[in-house]
Design an enzyme around this catalytic site. Structure first.
Site, mmCIF file in Angstrom:
data_model
loop_
_atom_site.group_PDB
_atom_site.id
_atom_site.type_symbol
_atom_site.label_atom_id
_atom_site.label_comp_id
_atom_site.label_asym_id
_atom_site.label_seq_id
_atom_site.Cartn_x
_atom_site.Cartn_y
_atom_site.Cartn_z
ATOM 1 C CE1 TYR A 101 -3.533 2.622 1.056
ATOM 2 C CE2 TYR A 101 -1.839 3.745 1.891
ATOM 3 C CZ TYR A 101 -2.907 3.498 1.630
ATOM 4 O OH TYR A 101 -3.869 4.897 1.604
ATOM 5 C CD GLU A 189 -5.828 4.557 -1.162
ATOM 6 O OE1 GLU A 189 -5.764 4.875 0.044
ATOM 7 O OE2 GLU A 189 -6.672 3.973 -1.929
#
Ligand code: GDP
Ligand code: MN
Length: 379
Positions: A101, A189
């Site tokens: 992530y 993101e």
């Protein structure tokens, strides 16, 4: 403004961040054409601006034309958390050995940017933050200094990414930071950022929120606006230059000044009602602005009453009162209107409206009285 995954990936590509080759499709036939062109296996992905598409059945692998037909058919039209899928993205499927992530966002209280990196990606970061907070490496970035490659290298080590992934990930993070800052994002993101069995690192998903305050220097953002599925009330308000946010209640609100508009929401809540919108008409409460505001609120079928809450400062209440009368001549309003007018020239303003008051145009002396009267109309 949020981007669809495919737009986010195009945005990433511009900054040299590797993504899988793919294309969009609006029909099953187009999906098949894309898949045949890029080669199997492919992933068929719902394009909706909401996370958790995988779990909702909006991300499917397809090994051949029949599976593309099946999955594209199922995903187009699918309802994912209230978002209907109108467009899908088909990309070459990747083999995954690890999911990471990575994101950059604003840390407003600290006046810095915040990087978040985790070796446990693929799941929602909120879940990781709750269940295993140590698995996230936070990096506070001074916006003047930016993010250099050495810092990025230390960061990927601290986050415990696999050795083979570290150098590539460090470089991707520097590019993602450039995309985030130069591209004027509020959020950039990648979840998941993957490591493949042949030790390549690339972005498998993209979540990008653009900072609308910077839109004046990004004429190219027009193409994103064209695909935006905006609240029709907000769209109309934007066209009329109003500061409007649609809400779920039934009391339409018009106030001057953001602070008063917020207080109006509070006081409506306090007396047991709920606001249909936030609308700040700002300083100029003239007939044009008032007519536009009434029109936008009138277009919302949920609205049972309109609460006009004006405190005259520089704006004079007599001007507002004339504006209201003029606006009512121009726009036919279905809902009753409750007025509270106070401040500069309030007495003059009220006397202008007094002859026009009736059961559907009501004036109250205070904000609280007006809120009670408005909410009573909704019961
Ligand atoms: P989200 O659920 O909306 O975040 O959608 P993602 O694009 O992140 O996809 C969800 C999950 O589907 C990923 O975490 C992967 O596990 C899986 N996935 C997506 N693309 C691929 C792919 O190309 N190959 C494989 N094997 N899995 C994929
Ligand atoms: Mn994802």
């Amino acid at each position: 403004m949020d981007l669809f995954e495919y737009q986010g990936k195009q945005y990433f590509s511009r900054y040299g961040i590797a993504v899988s080759p793919g294309d969009v499709a609006d029909t099953v036939e187009e999906a098949i054409a894309v898949a045949e062109r890029i080669g199997y296996p492919v992933v068929v992905k719902a394009q909706v601006k909401v996370g958790g598409r995988g779990k909702a059945g909006g991300v499917k692998l397809a090994d051949n034309i029949d599976e593309v037909r099946l999955h594209a058919g199922n995903i187009l039209g699918l309802d994912i958390k209230g978002h209907i899928v109108r467009r899908i993205w088909i990309e070459r499927s990747s083999d995954i050995s690890k999911e990471y992530y990575a994101s950059f966002t604003l840390d407003r209280p600290n006046k810095t940017h915040l990087g978040m990196l985790s070796a446990q990606g693929g799941v929602e970061i909120e879940v990781v933050a709750e269940e295993n907070p140590d698995a996230i490496a936070f990096l506070s970035i001074d916006p003047v200094r930016g993010l250099d490659i050495e810092t990025s290298r230390r960061w990927v080590a601290e986050a415990n990414l696999d050795e083979v992934a570290r150098e590539q990930a460090a470089q991707i993070l520097v590019k993602l930071y450039e995309c985030y800052t130069q591209g004027d994002c509020d959020l950039a993101e990648i979840n998941p950022l993957i490591l493949t069995p042949d030790n390549k690192v690339h972005a498998l998903d993209a979540k990008v929120t653009l900072d609308e305050n910077a839109s004046y220097r990004h004429p190219e953002w027009e193409e994103y606006r064209a695909t935006e599925t905006e609240d029709p009330r907000e769209k109309m308000a934007k066209e009329k230059g109003l500061n409007y946010i649609g809400l779920d209640g039934d009391v339409g609100i018009i106030a001057n000044g953001a602070g008063l508009a917020m207080s109006t929401l509070d006081v409506v809540n306090q007396v047991g009602g709920s606001a249909a919108n936030f609308l700040d008409i700002g300083g100029g409460a003239n007939a044009d602005v008032m007519a536009s505001a009434l029109e936008v609120i009138n277009s919302d079928p949920k609205v049972k009453v309109i609460f006009v809450n004006i405190f005259g400062g520089i704006t004079r209440v007599d001007d507002v009162a004339n504006g209201v009368l003029e606006a009512l001549k121009r726009v036919k309003i279905d809902a009753p209107i409750v007025l509270r007018l106070d401040g500069t020239n309030a007495v003059e303003g009220r006397s202008i409206l007094a002859p026009h008051l009736n059961s559907k145009l009501v004036m109250e002396p205070t904000m609280l009285d007006a809120a009670r009267s408005a909410v009573a109309f909704t019961k």
